[in-house]
Motif scaffolding. Structure first.
Motif, PDB file in Angstrom:
ATOM      1  N   ARG A  99      31.032  40.368  34.466  1.00 28.62           N
ATOM      2  CA  ARG A  99      32.028  41.514  34.137  1.00 28.62           C
ATOM      3  C   ARG A  99      32.872  41.861  35.385  1.00 28.62           C
ATOM      4  O   ARG A  99      32.510  41.510  36.657  1.00 28.62           O
ATOM      5  N   VAL A 100      33.966  42.503  35.293  1.00 26.70           N
ATOM      6  CA  VAL A 100      34.629  43.316  36.361  1.00 26.70           C
ATOM      7  C   VAL A 100      34.524  44.724  36.291  1.00 26.70           C
ATOM      8  O   VAL A 100      34.869  45.399  35.282  1.00 26.70           O
ATOM      9  N   ASN A 101      33.880  45.424  37.207  1.00 25.35           N
ATOM     10  CA  ASN A 101      33.650  46.812  37.032  1.00 25.35           C
ATOM     11  C   ASN A 101      35.130  47.553  36.901  1.00 25.35           C
ATOM     12  O   ASN A 101      36.281  46.977  37.466  1.00 25.35           O
ATOM     13  N   PRO A 102      35.128  48.989  36.496  1.00 25.44           N
ATOM     14  CA  PRO A 102      36.369  49.354  36.403  1.00 25.44           C
ATOM     15  C   PRO A 102      37.059  49.831  37.742  1.00 25.44           C
ATOM     16  O   PRO A 102      36.292  50.001  38.735  1.00 25.44           O
ATOM     17  N   VAL A 103      38.345  49.826  37.714  1.00 27.96           N
ATOM     18  CA  VAL A 103      38.978  49.860  39.097  1.00 27.96           C
ATOM     19  C   VAL A 103      39.495  51.293  39.245  1.00 27.96           C
ATOM     20  O   VAL A 103      39.882  51.873  38.324  1.00 27.96           O
ATOM     21  N   THR A 104      39.032  52.002  40.324  1.00 28.94           N
ATOM     22  CA  THR A 104      39.273  53.409  40.356  1.00 28.94           C
ATOM     23  C   THR A 104      40.450  54.100  41.225  1.00 28.94           C
ATOM     24  O   THR A 104      40.830  55.101  41.030  1.00 28.94           O
ATOM     25  N   ARG A 105      41.008  52.918  42.007  1.00 31.44           N
ATOM     26  CA  ARG A 105      42.063  53.213  42.815  1.00 31.44           C
ATOM     27  C   ARG A 105      42.881  51.949  43.316  1.00 31.44           C
ATOM     28  O   ARG A 105      42.132  50.998  43.301  1.00 31.44           O
ATOM     29  N   GLY A 106      44.033  51.945  43.594  1.00 32.05           N
ATOM     30  CA  GLY A 106      44.667  50.576  44.186  1.00 32.05           C
ATOM     31  C   GLY A 106      44.860  49.506  42.956  1.00 32.05           C
ATOM     32  O   GLY A 106      44.440  49.884  41.675  1.00 32.05           O
ATOM     33  N   THR A 107      45.025  48.406  43.335  1.00 31.81           N
ATOM     34  CA  THR A 107      44.829  47.187  42.452  1.00 31.81           C
ATOM     35  C   THR A 107      44.408  46.130  42.851  1.00 31.81           C
ATOM     36  O   THR A 107      44.082  45.453  44.057  1.00 31.81           O
ATOM     37  N   ARG A 108      43.371  45.673  42.154  1.00 34.65           N
ATOM     38  CA  ARG A 108      42.650  44.316  42.313  1.00 34.65           C
ATOM     39  C   ARG A 108      43.345  43.244  42.025  1.00 34.65           C
ATOM     40  O   ARG A 108      43.700  43.080  40.587  1.00 34.65           O
TER      41      ARG A 108
END
Length: 220
Positions: free
Chosen positions: A154-163
């Motif tokens: 899985r990919v964990n939720p992004v909280t800031r910025g952009t992956r």
């Protein structure tokens, strides 16, 4: 076998890819997900048919094929089209298994190539599950992790910025992951022996065993 491989792309090449992506058209990532994965996939992906990205796709594939560590580990026969994804704050990709077949190609080895620095975004770790638990990866730009496509992840939720990453899959000449790992270890040992002692009777014997195991297991 999971393998982190650094410097797949140089800093200049990462900038080239990022520049191309800045001009690309991104669509809902669910367009390339299976019926179950659509329920947990929440990101944006560069349109697969966006031919403006053909050059950077070719650049990355050429770097993968030229990377000795990756080719020793994956024994790639063919690649699926490379995907570029952006995951912004509030987005994630929940637990899923990759499709076994993509565009008629069996997926044996999955890989994620990171295209931005870890400090530039919060969260967004790639988490790979196995019988021993979970491991998470958030790697420097230009660094890649390769792992068996048979694993839940899985990919964990992004909280800031952009992956921003490039994801892809390889059909391997060697279907079985345990066999690929054995060949990788054997090839690594013979290369170290050659670096230390040059061509020797022991090196020749290891090379013979490696070649004959490839003949035994490879699907051409």
């Amino acid at each position: 076998m999971r393998l982190v491989i650094g410097n797949v792309l140089s800093a200049d090449e990462v900038r080239t890819v990022r520049s191309a992506l800045a001009k690309a058209r991104f669509v809902d990532g669910r367009e390339t997900a299976g019926f179950a994965a659509r329920l947990v996939k929440h990101n944006r992906q560069a349109a697969v048919r966006d031919h403006s990205l053909d050059t950077v796709r070719e650049l990355i594939e050429s770097r993968l094929r030229a990377n000795d560590v990756f080719t020793m580990a994956a024994r790639p026969k063919a690649f699926t089209p490379l995907l570029f994804s952006k995951t912004a704050p509030g987005m994630e990709y929940g637990t899923h298994i990759d499709d076994a077949l993509m565009r008629g190609l069996r997926t044996d080895v999955a890989f994620t190539l990171f295209l931005c620095e870890p400090k530039s975004y919060g969260g967004g770790e790639l988490v790979i599950e196995d019988h021993d638990g979970e491991d998470s990866y958030k790697l420097p730009a230009g660094t890649m992790i390769a792992y068996p496509a048979t694993t839940l992840h899985r990919v964990n939720p992004v909280t800031r910025g952009t992956r921003i990453v490039c994801a892809g899959w390889a059909r391997s000449f060697i279907r079985d992951a345990a066999q690929r790992e054995l060949l990788f270890d054997l090839d690594t040992a013979r290369r170290r022996l050659f670096a230390r002692d040059g061509k020797s009777a022991d090196f020749d014997l290891l090379s013979k065993s490696l070649s004959n195991l490839l003949r035994m297991w490879a699907e051409d």
